[in-house]
Enzyme design. Sequence first.
Site, mmCIF file in Angstrom:
data_model
loop_
_atom_site.group_PDB
_atom_site.id
_atom_site.type_symbol
_atom_site.label_atom_id
_atom_site.label_comp_id
_atom_site.label_asym_id
_atom_site.label_seq_id
_atom_site.Cartn_x
_atom_site.Cartn_y
_atom_site.Cartn_z
ATOM 1 N N GLY A 105 1.959 -1.921 -1.282
ATOM 2 C CA GLY A 105 3.162 -2.742 -1.091
ATOM 3 C C GLY A 105 3.040 -4.130 -1.681
ATOM 4 O O GLY A 105 3.964 -4.937 -1.572
ATOM 5 N N GLU A 113 7.002 4.735 -2.890
ATOM 6 C CA GLU A 113 5.645 5.202 -3.227
ATOM 7 C C GLU A 113 5.173 6.230 -2.201
ATOM 8 O O GLU A 113 4.589 7.250 -2.551
ATOM 9 C CB GLU A 113 4.677 4.027 -3.260
ATOM 10 C CG GLU A 113 4.888 3.153 -4.478
ATOM 11 C CD GLU A 113 3.899 2.016 -4.563
ATOM 12 O OE1 GLU A 113 3.329 1.640 -3.536
ATOM 13 O OE2 GLU A 113 3.711 1.503 -5.678
#
Length: 222
Positions: A105, A113
């Site tokens: 992140g 993701e």
Amino acid sequence: MVSPYEKNINNEEKNALANLAVSLVKNKTIIGLGSGSTIGFFLEHLAVRMKEEKLQLKFIASSNKIAEQADKLNLQLIGIEDVPFIDQAFDGADRVDLNNNLIKGGGGSLFRERQVLLKAEQRYILADSSKFTKSLLGQIIPLEIVPFNASFTIKRIESLGYNIALRKDGDNNFITDNGNWIADVSTQKSVSPADIYEQLKLMSGVVEIGLFLNVDYYILQT
Ligand code: 5RP
């Protein structure tokens, strides 16, 4: 605060990892693309191999940025909804601990993701030497939070004892590809990543947390 995770270091290692990852790509498959600079290198190198060997690949992107790069390289992008599974996913990480748990992140693409990694049969994480750490205790954890009532969400997280900083992009809040914000949460060494995951992932207003625990990955390192 901008992202607490530095992006522009170790480019030599990232290039070497990208080459290693490219050698693992199988022909006639669907490839999931993570985000970040390492995956940017991976895509550049893969495009070269595809041309040389006439590989037939389709791609699913986890961020608008990596999708734009794939598009510029004339690679075929498809939607994640169009396939029942992804053959191989390649992604980066911000931290990797001794048990292959990850923090992700740093670039702000954590939700997509995770979706790409979850749908993949094989998951490869490209991690340069700056990413490795004994444990994830006391690290900063990115959260994707919904802007609606965000100050209340933040207060509730702070009331659990966390310090939280909204990520900035210049003067504005950083906005994810899903239209949300990123909050970077400072954690105490006394609280385990599993407990942090439980507390924060279940909090209303939190879309995704950058702790990726207990998942099978192949960690690629130089
Ligand atoms: C983006 C991510 C990236 O995978 C992570 O930040 C690694 O980036 P880089 O390859 O630039 O070091 O999780 O949200």
